[in-house]
Structures are given as C-alpha cells and as structure tokens.
Design an enzyme around this catalytic site. Structure first.
Site: not given
Length: 563
Positions: A44, A111, A147, A180, A309-310, A313, A392, A531
């Site tokens: 498509e 369509k 589709c 899906k 950034g490591l 974790g 923070n 946020k």
C-alpha cells in the site's frame, strides 16, 4: 485448470523518497520477472511511503507521485504489477493501487474502507471509494483490495468474489504490534472461507517514525490453509504458483466492475517450490521489531552512530544491546556518568556490559558539575530540605552531557526509559527523557526483563547480575524503584488496563488489581501527560502506545470515578 505465478514483494520504502521508492518497485518487478511471475504485488502506498501524513497536503508531492508512477509503469512489460500510490481527482485524494501492464497504467483500484483509529488517520486525507477492479490472467481472475478493506466485514472482498475473482490480492501498510501476526492470519483464514477464494496478502517492512512494519506477506487457499509465508522484519520476495482448478467465471454485482485482461508472463518455467518462513516466538518478534525500528529511524534520518548513558541497570543495558544489534557495536558509545550515589557494582556491571557487547565506553564523573549547579542554585535552594529537585538535577546534568556529546559527534542520544516509568511519570524532563529516540518507550518493565533474557539466550551480552539486581535510579543512597512505585509485577498489569484498555478503576479492580494501587496508578498516569507529550518518539510494540495512538488532553480535569 489454470496456474498463475504471483510474487509478493515485501519491500522497505521511505516516506517521501519517491525516487528511492520507485527504484525499489522497479527492482522488485525485475526480480519477479526473473522468477517467471505473471503478477507481482507491492505494498500500500509504496511509492509515497506509508503513512505520508501531511505531505499529502502538498500539491507538488501528489503530482510528483503521479509522475513517478508513470515512470515505474514502463518496467511492467511481460508482467503485471499492483503498485500503491495516491490518486487525485479534482480536490479529492484516494488511497489507490494501480494495475500496471504493457508498460502503462491499465486500471486503478481505490480503497473503500478508511481506518480512522489508533495510529490511523486516513479520513483526514482520503475519500472512500466504491467499485471494484478485476484482472484477468488466462482463465483466472484476481481482484485487488487495500489493507483495511480486508478488516471490514462489509469490505469489497465479497463483491470481488461474487464478480468471479479466484484470488484476491490485498496490498498493505499494516503496522506491527505484539500479537498482530496471529490476528492477521485468523482474519485471512476467515475471509478466505467466507468467500471461497484464495488471498494473496503483501505487507511492507521497515520502520517509519514510531511504526514498524513486520512483513509476513502470505498466501492462503480458499479453505483458509496457509500456502506460503514470507520472512518477518526483513525484505523478501515470495513467489507462489497458484492453481485454479475450476475458474469461477464472471458474475454480476451491484457496484461498478472494471475488468482488465493482462498478458501472461514467461511461457516455460520450472515449478516454484512453496516456502513457509519460520516465525519468531512472541518475545523474539518484539526484540526484532525494536531492532528494526531503531535501525530504520537512525538510518533513514541520517544518523550512523548513537550514544547511550549506561547506568549499570537493565533498561540502559537492553537499550545498548538493541542499538548494537541495530547499527553495529562499533557505532555505539556508552557513557558512564557516576555521582557519589552510584555504587561500584553499577560501574562494574556497566563496564562488563560494554565489554560483552563490544561497544566503546567512557566514564565522565558528574560530581563537580552537580556541585557547581547546586552552588549556583543556593540563593533559591538555601534553607530548603534536600529532595526531589536535587535528585532530578543529577539526571539533568547527565542529559546535558549526553546532548553535548551528540552535538559534537553527530551521535543520536538513545534514551533508556521504559513504558512503565513513562506511564507513571517516573522520569525526569530534560534529564533521562532528553534524547532523539526512545527505544523502550512502549516496552513495559516486566517485558524489559523478558527481552533481556531472550537476547542472552542468543549469546550472553547483558551481565546476569544486571538482570537479577533490584531496579534503582541511584539518585540517593539506598534508593529503590519500589520506594516510589508499586512492584512492577503489580504495576504493569494495572498500567495495561488503564493505558491500553482505558479501563476505569472499578474495572481494574474487577480484573484483580488492588484497589489502592489502581487508584494511585490512575492518578499518576493522568498527572504525567505533560511529560509524555515532550518525550522523543519510540518504537510502537503494544496495542496502544503513548503518542499518536493515545491522545489524551494535557489540560484535562476529568477524573474517572474510583468506585
């Protein structure tokens, strides 16, 4: 009896790259001709890329798409091709598929059913159409649909079958979410049995902003049996010999029918062996979706390298593993950004991760920068208790340094936050949320652990200690995620109910969520909308992702009843 050979070209187009997409189509047509196909079908809107969104409001874009279609049609000689494009008709636009043959456009299908839910917004741009297009190859007849036409119970597939189609070619831009593939298979089986005709289903593959297309093009027989299936998450050309034992012949239907006779392909050709590509397991397909979505977002936007950034974790570890698999370990830079609150174990684990992945790592202690900012803020912060603002600020120092590295080296910052944190607002604006792409944005925390174990099952790259340690942001001594959040085993099912299913607190309680946790989570999710609206895009892998999938107003005083 009539035998036709059909190729399904599962390609990876790029939105707006008309010339590049045209090359993909031409190459697919030539490859299908090389396989002796009578007919090749492409996805498509393959010429424009999918979804083109507001590019469709640019008249020049629509005109160029028509020009490209005419040039592509020249390649369709000795073969028929179904190619998705945008067709204008006065002020109206149609999501259309052209039937190419003899070096020109022989017919166009528009369509019928326009999706307008979830990530889909087609009614903003397109008009729904009516009428069907049938192609005739020898004594066999094929219909064309697009589709969502397949998903609607009242779509044009029934009219195609009633008009005499032996095979229905359905061209798709069907984005992936977890599960899906099974949904599509069940639907195809149902439609085939309902109409007594075979279906050839072609889907695109690749990443487009937050969407990932997983391919899995396939052919099912009129009894719903799977006859052939292409690969998942990679380009593929699936070629199938389809035998019509007893051609249906023309029938009559109420809506307009256009019939186009096209010439057969190669006269002599060896039999084509049927191929059913293997399927990944449930967690494996999610991992592959994340890798492909990350690779294409970076590659299609001109980024060759990434910086992460490591922390030591699990979220940053999984993000780094996905990035290394997506763009190559030598193109990933890991940055350790310790403070006095960072444990030695975290540093050791992060360095071990970098070694196992083969990525470059650098350590940039942020204590001095953090203290300098606290000193600058002293006129405002003085005589106030140490707390969230100071926590923070550490994350914001880290975000600033990662963005500086990005600016200097042209590496994109990959953020490491997961869906559970984003949902609950457990993320810092301009801190750990700062970056260009959020790999785990739609991945709940419990799935982060499953994905990490799945990846390690293919060769350990994430230290086991990272997977086994309790999660912590390490913004103060002794901090654990459970200080601020319910355990993820309780949090994630509640978030799924509230975010993905829009369930009320009472409905969440009915499904087994603790009443206090349900009320608390609903409040946290609602408060954090502002946020999330500022977060970078990330790969969609669930039924309902934050962003274009879930559009809740930021300014919103409605609160669902808690009882």
């Amino acid at each position: 009896m009539e035998k036709i050979r059909i190729s399904l070209a599962q390609v990876n187009p790029t939105v707006g790259d008309l010339d590049g997409n045209a090359r993909l189509v031409r190459d697919a047509i030539e490859a299908a001709k090389g396989n002796g196909a009578d007919l090749v079908a492409l996805p498509e809107l393959v010429l424009t890329g999918y979804p083109p969104e507001d590019l469709l409001l640019k008249p020049s874009f629509v005109e160029d798409n028509l020009r490209i279609l005419e040039s592509v049609a020249e390649s369709a000689r000795g073969i028929a091709a179904v190619v998705g494009f945008v067709q204008p008709d006065g002020p109206r636009l149609y999501n259309a598929a052209a039937l190419l043959a003899d070096g020109r456009v022989r017919g166009v299908y528009r369509k019928h059913v326009l999706p307008n839910y979830g990530v889909f917004d087609e009614k903003r741009y397109f008009e729904p159409a009516s009428g069907i297009l049938l192609g005739e190859l020898g004594d066999a007849t094929f219909g064309i649909t697009i589709c969502e036409d397949l998903w609607s119970e009242h779509g044009p597939h029934a009219a195609c079958a009633a008009a005499g189609a032996d095979l229905i070619v359905n061209v798709n831009g069907s984005p992936y979410h977890r599960g899906k593939g099974a949904q599509r298979r069940a639907l195809l089986e149902t439609r085939a049995r309902e109409n007594g005709v075979a279906f050839a289903y072609v889907n695109m593959v690749g990443g487009q902003d937050e969407l990932v297309f997983d391919g899995q093009s396939c052919v099912v027989g009129p009894d719903g049996e799977l006859l052939a299936r292409a690969a998942q998450f990679e380009e593929d050309l699936l070629t199938v010999d389809f035998v019509v034992d007893d051609p249906r012949g023309p029938g009559s239907v109420a809506e307009p029918v256009e019939r186009v006779r096209v010439a057969r392909g190669a006269a002599a050709r060896p039999p084509q062996r049927r191929r059913i590509a293997p399927e990944l397991d449930d967690v494996g397909e999610v991992y592959r979706a994340l890798v492909l979505g990350t690779a294409d977002y970076l590659g299609k936007n001109g980024f060759r390298q990434a910086v992460i950034g490591l922390s030591g974790g699990i979220d940053s570890a999984l993000t780094a593993a996905i990035a290394a698999d997506a763009i190559g370990a030598t193109n990933v830079l890991g940055v350790l950004l310790p403070t006095e609150y960072t444990s030695q174990e975290s540093l050791d684990y992060a360095e071990d991760l970098a070694r196992k992945l083969g990525i470059e790592a650098v350590t940039l202690p942020i204590g001095d920068a953090y203290e300098a900012l606290l000193k600058t803020l002293d006129p405002v912060f003085r005589d106030t208790p140490w707390g969230l603002a100071e926590e923070n600020l550490q994350a914001r120092v880290r975000g600033t340094l990662l963005m500086a590295i990005s600016n200097k080296t042209n590496r994109i910052v990959l953020t490491t936050g997961n869906k559970s944190e984003m949902a609950a607002g457990y993320a810092t604006l301009y801190g750990d949320m700062a970056g260009g792409f959020a790999v785990l944005k739609d991945v709940p925390k419990t799935l982060v652990y499953e994905l990490s174990r799945w990846r390690n099952g293919r060769g350990e790259v994430i230290p086991v200690e990272i997977i086994e340690r309790p999660p912590t942001a390490e913004l103060r001594h002794g901090q654990l995620d459970t200080d601020s959040l319910p355990p993820y085993e309780s949090l994630d099912p509640a978030l799924e109910a509230y975010v993905e299913e829009f369930e009320s607190v009472p409905a969440m309680v009915e499904r087994g969520v603790d009443e206090q946790i349900a009320a608390r989570i609903a409040s946290m999710v609602d408060r954090a909308e502002y946020k999330r609206r500022q977060a970078p895009p990330g790969v969609k892998i669930t039924h309902r992702a934050f962003g274009r999938d879930r559009r809740v107003p930021i300014t919103n005083r409605y609160r669902a009843p808690s009882r």
